[in-house]
Design a protein around this motif. Structure first.
Motif, PDB file in Angstrom:
ATOM      1  N   ILE A 110      -2.853  -5.394 -13.890  1.00  0.00           N
ATOM      2  CA  ILE A 110      -2.761  -3.933 -13.700  1.00  0.00           C
ATOM      3  C   ILE A 110      -1.661  -3.340 -14.568  1.00  0.00           C
ATOM      4  CG2 ILE A 110      -1.940  -2.195 -12.043  1.00  0.00           C
ATOM      5  CD1 ILE A 110      -3.672  -3.194  -9.991  1.00  0.00           C
ATOM      6  N   ASP A 111      -0.643  -4.137 -14.857  1.00  0.00           N
ATOM      7  CA  ASP A 111       0.415  -3.654 -15.743  1.00  0.00           C
ATOM      8  C   ASP A 111      -0.274  -3.051 -16.971  1.00  0.00           C
ATOM      9  OD1 ASP A 111       3.104  -3.389 -15.930  1.00  0.00           O
ATOM     10  OD2 ASP A 111       3.534  -5.522 -16.127  1.00  0.00           O
ATOM     11  N   SER A 112       0.089  -1.838 -17.371  1.00  0.00           N
ATOM     12  CA  SER A 112      -0.718  -1.129 -18.371  1.00  0.00           C
ATOM     13  C   SER A 112      -0.812  -1.902 -19.689  1.00  0.00           C
ATOM     14  CB  SER A 112      -0.153   0.267 -18.609  1.00  0.00           C
ATOM     15  OG  SER A 112       1.174   0.181 -19.029  1.00  0.00           O
ATOM     16  N   ALA A 129       6.520  -3.142   3.642  1.00  0.00           N
ATOM     17  CA  ALA A 129       7.724  -3.887   4.039  1.00  0.00           C
ATOM     18  C   ALA A 129       8.268  -3.338   5.357  1.00  0.00           C
ATOM     19  CB  ALA A 129       8.780  -3.802   2.955  1.00  0.00           C
ATOM     20  N   GLY A 130       8.639  -2.032   5.361  1.00  0.00           N
ATOM     21  CA  GLY A 130       9.270  -1.461   6.542  1.00  0.00           C
ATOM     22  C   GLY A 130       8.835  -0.033   6.815  1.00  0.00           C
ATOM     23  N   ASN A 131       8.050   0.503   5.908  1.00  0.00           N
ATOM     24  CA  ASN A 131       7.649   1.911   6.004  1.00  0.00           C
ATOM     25  C   ASN A 131       6.473   2.044   6.978  1.00  0.00           C
ATOM     26  OD1 ASN A 131       7.363   4.577   5.438  1.00  0.00           O
ATOM     27  ND2 ASN A 131       7.342   4.300   3.206  1.00  0.00           N
ATOM     28  N   VAL A 132       6.795   1.913   8.278  1.00  0.00           N
ATOM     29  CA  VAL A 132       5.759   1.733   9.298  1.00  0.00           C
ATOM     30  C   VAL A 132       4.923   3.002   9.513  1.00  0.00           C
ATOM     31  CG1 VAL A 132       7.291   2.203  11.262  1.00  0.00           C
ATOM     32  CG2 VAL A 132       5.375   0.686  11.571  1.00  0.00           C
ATOM     33  N   LYS A 191       4.363  -8.229 -11.339  1.00  0.00           N
ATOM     34  CA  LYS A 191       4.638  -9.113 -12.481  1.00  0.00           C
ATOM     35  C   LYS A 191       5.629 -10.203 -12.125  1.00  0.00           C
ATOM     36  CE  LYS A 191       6.002  -5.278 -14.336  1.00  0.00           C
ATOM     37  NZ  LYS A 191       6.165  -4.291 -15.377  1.00  0.00           N
ATOM     38  N   GLU A 192       6.543  -9.916 -11.154  1.00  0.00           N
ATOM     39  CA  GLU A 192       7.562 -10.911 -10.793  1.00  0.00           C
ATOM     40  C   GLU A 192       6.917 -12.195 -10.278  1.00  0.00           C
ATOM     41  OE1 GLU A 192       7.455  -7.753  -9.657  1.00  0.00           O
ATOM     42  OE2 GLU A 192       9.379  -6.748 -10.007  1.00  0.00           O
ATOM     43  N   ALA A 193       5.735 -12.095  -9.659  1.00  0.00           N
ATOM     44  CA  ALA A 193       5.050 -13.294  -9.148  1.00  0.00           C
ATOM     45  C   ALA A 193       4.672 -14.217 -10.309  1.00  0.00           C
ATOM     46  CB  ALA A 193       3.807 -12.897  -8.360  1.00  0.00           C
ATOM     47  N   ALA A 215       0.811  -1.227   0.000  1.00  0.00           N
ATOM     48  CA  ALA A 215       0.000   0.000   0.000  1.00  0.00           C
ATOM     49  C   ALA A 215       0.840   1.271   0.000  1.00  0.00           C
ATOM     50  CB  ALA A 215      -0.931  -0.008   1.212  1.00  0.00           C
ATOM     51  N   THR A 216       2.101   1.183   0.463  1.00  0.00           N
ATOM     52  CA  THR A 216       2.926   2.386   0.573  1.00  0.00           C
ATOM     53  C   THR A 216       3.710   2.689  -0.714  1.00  0.00           C
ATOM     54  OG1 THR A 216       4.582   0.942   1.555  1.00  0.00           O
ATOM     55  CG2 THR A 216       3.268   2.267   3.076  1.00  0.00           C
ATOM     56  N   GLY A 217       3.618   1.803  -1.701  1.00  0.00           N
ATOM     57  CA  GLY A 217       4.411   1.994  -2.922  1.00  0.00           C
ATOM     58  C   GLY A 217       3.710   2.865  -3.948  1.00  0.00           C
ATOM     59  N   SER A 218       4.315   2.921  -5.125  1.00  0.00           N
ATOM     60  CA  SER A 218       3.804   3.772  -6.196  1.00  0.00           C
ATOM     61  C   SER A 218       2.416   3.294  -6.656  1.00  0.00           C
ATOM     62  CB  SER A 218       4.836   3.741  -7.334  1.00  0.00           C
ATOM     63  OG  SER A 218       4.311   4.205  -8.509  1.00  0.00           O
ATOM     64  N   ILE A 219       2.256   1.990  -6.895  1.00  0.00           N
ATOM     65  CA  ILE A 219       0.940   1.464  -7.305  1.00  0.00           C
ATOM     66  C   ILE A 219      -0.050   1.578  -6.144  1.00  0.00           C
ATOM     67  CG2 ILE A 219      -0.306  -0.675  -7.903  1.00  0.00           C
ATOM     68  CD1 ILE A 219       1.231   0.345 -10.272  1.00  0.00           C
TER      69      ILE A 219
HETATM   70  P1  NDP Z   1       7.429   0.447  -5.000  1.00  0.00           P
HETATM   71  O1  NDP Z   1       8.838   0.146  -4.747  1.00  0.00           O
HETATM   72  O2  NDP Z   1       6.993   1.854  -5.184  1.00  0.00           O
HETATM   73  O3  NDP Z   1       6.515  -0.177  -3.801  1.00  0.00           O
HETATM   74  C1  NDP Z   1       6.665  -1.506  -3.409  1.00  0.00           C
HETATM   75  C2  NDP Z   1       5.696  -1.862  -2.287  1.00  0.00           C
HETATM   76  O4  NDP Z   1       5.992  -3.201  -1.856  1.00  0.00           O
HETATM   77  C3  NDP Z   1       5.841  -0.977  -1.049  1.00  0.00           C
HETATM   78  O5  NDP Z   1       4.595  -0.918  -0.386  1.00  0.00           O
HETATM   79  C4  NDP Z   1       6.850  -1.759  -0.199  1.00  0.00           C
HETATM   80  O6  NDP Z   1       6.769  -1.433   1.191  1.00  0.00           O
HETATM   81  C5  NDP Z   1       6.387  -3.188  -0.463  1.00  0.00           C
HETATM   82  N1  NDP Z   1       7.478  -4.168  -0.306  1.00  0.00           N
HETATM   83  C6  NDP Z   1       8.738  -4.078  -0.798  1.00  0.00           C
HETATM   84  N2  NDP Z   1       9.467  -5.160  -0.434  1.00  0.00           N
HETATM   85  C7  NDP Z   1       8.638  -5.944   0.293  1.00  0.00           C
HETATM   86  C8  NDP Z   1       8.818  -7.164   0.995  1.00  0.00           C
HETATM   87  N3  NDP Z   1       9.995  -7.817   1.020  1.00  0.00           N
HETATM   88  N4  NDP Z   1       7.756  -7.693   1.663  1.00  0.00           N
HETATM   89  C9  NDP Z   1       6.561  -7.052   1.689  1.00  0.00           C
HETATM   90  N5  NDP Z   1       6.337  -5.866   1.058  1.00  0.00           N
HETATM   91  C10 NDP Z   1       7.356  -5.326   0.377  1.00  0.00           C
HETATM   92  O7  NDP Z   1       6.992  -0.453  -6.249  1.00  0.00           O
HETATM   93  P2  NDP Z   1       5.914  -0.135  -7.389  1.00  0.00           P
HETATM   94  O8  NDP Z   1       4.616   0.290  -6.767  1.00  0.00           O
HETATM   95  O9  NDP Z   1       6.530   0.692  -8.444  1.00  0.00           O
HETATM   96  O10 NDP Z   1       5.728  -1.584  -8.040  1.00  0.00           O
HETATM   97  C11 NDP Z   1       4.996  -2.609  -7.400  1.00  0.00           C
HETATM   98  C12 NDP Z   1       4.801  -3.741  -8.405  1.00  0.00           C
HETATM   99  O11 NDP Z   1       3.995  -3.257  -9.478  1.00  0.00           O
HETATM  100  C13 NDP Z   1       6.125  -4.218  -9.029  1.00  0.00           C
HETATM  101  O12 NDP Z   1       6.047  -5.594  -9.234  1.00  0.00           O
HETATM  102  C14 NDP Z   1       6.153  -3.493 -10.381  1.00  0.00           C
HETATM  103  O13 NDP Z   1       6.860  -4.227 -11.356  1.00  0.00           O
HETATM  104  C15 NDP Z   1       4.671  -3.434 -10.712  1.00  0.00           C
HETATM  105  N6  NDP Z   1       4.293  -2.338 -11.599  1.00  0.00           N
HETATM  106  C16 NDP Z   1       4.523  -1.053 -11.214  1.00  0.00           C
HETATM  107  C17 NDP Z   1       4.178  -0.001 -12.042  1.00  0.00           C
HETATM  108  C18 NDP Z   1       4.348   1.431 -11.607  1.00  0.00           C
HETATM  109  O14 NDP Z   1       3.914   2.338 -12.326  1.00  0.00           O
HETATM  110  N7  NDP Z   1       4.937   1.709 -10.470  1.00  0.00           N
HETATM  111  C19 NDP Z   1       3.597  -0.250 -13.380  1.00  0.00           C
HETATM  112  C20 NDP Z   1       3.360  -1.629 -13.647  1.00  0.00           C
HETATM  113  C21 NDP Z   1       3.700  -2.638 -12.796  1.00  0.00           C
HETATM  114  P3  NDP Z   1       7.719  -0.260   1.835  1.00  0.00           P
HETATM  115  O15 NDP Z   1       7.172   1.041   1.337  1.00  0.00           O
HETATM  116  O16 NDP Z   1       7.552  -0.438   3.285  1.00  0.00           O
HETATM  117  O17 NDP Z   1       9.114  -0.512   1.332  1.00  0.00           O
END
Ligand code: NDP
Length: 386
Positions: A147-149, A37-40, A123-125, A10-14
């Motif tokens: 979701i990948d565009s 992952a760690g972004n508490v 996608k790695e999954a 939830a904390t990442g870009s997607i």
């Molecule tokens: P980010 O690096 O922005 O975010 C990754 C997320 O995964 C964060 O919430 C992170 O938490 C969490 N995370 C990372 N490592 C672990 C772990 N070991 N265990 C549990 N959670 C973990 O990635 P994106 O959002 O860019 O990408 C996510 C997926 O979507 C990737 O597979 C990417 O290929 C795919 N994707 C992304 C696109 C994009 O526009 N960004 C487009 C198409 C596909 P924390 O913040 O705590 O580190």
């Protein structure tokens, strides 16, 4: 009736883009569980804001801090791998799988095995466990919405079509930040240059994958598993504007494409609202202002990752898992400044050449191949640095 959504990553870009859409439509969605992952601090803030019932942090040393940050709310805190999988398989109408890398495999699989509707960004999954995941999806009657565009575009174009009526799919690639760079400039590329994507704003790992074009290689494998077409019926074309997100050619010669602004909220909204549609704030296309759309053949000399990914797909068995694991290690080391840009493809190629693992029969096999490859790749990097 509102839809309940769990967001893994939830904390990442997607994750952030998904939350942006969900929070614009409070009547349409509720948030069930959120993970990071760690972004508490960010995770706790999201959980409080969205009134999620569960927040899971992968790093279990951070559980006390998460618990403290959630004190007084109705949200439970949990930590560790098992809790991630439980969050993924818990009650929800939609699970957004947006953890980056192979770390997302087990939670994504847990959601699939629970028969959930899974909006898959990770996608790695699918690359590492494509056969196992698609088999599990059909056993559990789970739905995987890409979701990948590019894959989302194909999903939209083939909706209602018979597999035998499709002659090929054409994945578009932006070409990344080094599309027009010379081989010499690419050899000396820095992490900062590599993450500066011209069209998309994304996490660091996928941005480097776009620069090497390994992202398109991973997407080639992802497309194979999602749509059931062999390598020779999946083409790649470079399209620098990232407006045509991919195309499908049918046996009668018709080609359908999906177009839109390069904004991940469009494919995420598609998955959130599926089988309906929902409004998004994404910019609308102004074709007259765009004036032209360019296409060119990809160059696997300057971008060898394309060739490596295609050969891993064609080899099958453990090769896609090895390709992905070696790439994850190499990208991480490149971002840390330990290796150069061309070393990424070299480490992947050497790792593929040295592997003789049998095809994985279970997720534990996939994880074992992934771990062994990571160790081997780290050893290769150490050798080349010493
Ligand atoms: P980010 O690096 O922005 O975010 C990754 C997320 O995964 C964060 O919430 C992170 O938490 C969490 N995370 C990372 N490592 C672990 C772990 N070991 N265990 C549990 N959670 C973990 O990635 P994106 O959002 O860019 O990408 C996510 C997926 O979507 C990737 O597979 C990417 O290929 C795919 N994707 C992304 C696109 C994009 O526009 N960004 C487009 C198409 C596909 P924390 O913040 O705590 O580190």
């Amino acid at each position: 009736m509102s839809k309940s959504v769990t967001i893994l990553g939830a904390t990442g870009s997607i994750g952030t883009s998904a939350l942006d859409l969900i929070e614009r439509d409070p009547g349409g969605f509720t948030v069930s569980a959120v993970t990071a992952a760690g972004n508490v601090a960010a995770l706790a803030a999201i959980a409080r804001r969205t009134k999620a019932r569960l927040a899971v942090i992968a790093d279990d040393r951070l559980l006390p801090e998460l618990t403290e940050r959630l004190a007084g709310s109705d949200c439970s805190a949990a930590a560790g791998d098992q809790a991630l999988s439980e969050a993924a398989s818990g009650e929800a109408d939609l699970v957004i799988a947006a953890i980056v890398g192979c770390a997302g495999l087990k939670p994504a699989m847990a959601a699939v095995e629970a028969g959930r509707t899974v909006a898959l960004a990770n996608k790695e999954a699918l690359v590492t466990a494509g056969v196992l995941m698609t088999e599990a999806a059909s056993r559990a009657s789970a739905t995987i919405l890409p979701i990948d565009s590019e894959h989302n575009a194909i999903f939209q174009c083939i909706s209602g079509a018979r597999l035998e009526d499709i002659s090929r799919i054409i994945l578009t690639a932006s070409g990344g930040p080094f599309r027009t760079a010379s081989a010499a400039a690419i050899r000396s590329a820095t992490p900062r240059q590599a993450v500066a994507h011209p069209n998309w704003s994304m996490g660091a790992k996928i941005s480097v994958d776009s620069a090497t074009m390994m992202n398109k290689g991973l997407e080639l494998i992802e497309a194979h598993y999602l749509f059931g077409l062999p390598s020779e019926r999946i083409d790649i074309v470079v399209h620098p504007q990232s407006v045509v997100h991919s195309l499908v050619e049918f046996i009668d010669g018709s080609v359908l494409a999906q177009l839109g602004a390069p904004d991940m909220r469009i494919p995420i909204a598609f998955a959130l609202a599926w089988p309906k549609r929902m409004a998004t704030p994404a910019e609308r296309l102004d074709l007259a202002a765009l004036a032209r759309l360019d296409f060119e053949a990809p160059d696997s000399e300057r971008f060898p990752a394309l060739r490596l990914a295609r050969s891993a797909l064609e080899a099958g068995g453990a090769a896609p898992t090895v390709l992905n694991a070696a790439n994850e290690v190499a990208v991480e080391r490149f971002l840390a400044g330990a290796i150069g840009f061309p070393d990424i493809a070299r480490i992947v190629e050497d790792s593929l050449g040295r592997d003789n693992s049998p095809a994985p029969q279970s997720i534990d096999d996939v994880i074992a191949i992934d771990q062994a490859t990571r160790q081997r790749a780290a050893g290769l990097i150490e050798e080349s640095c010493s």
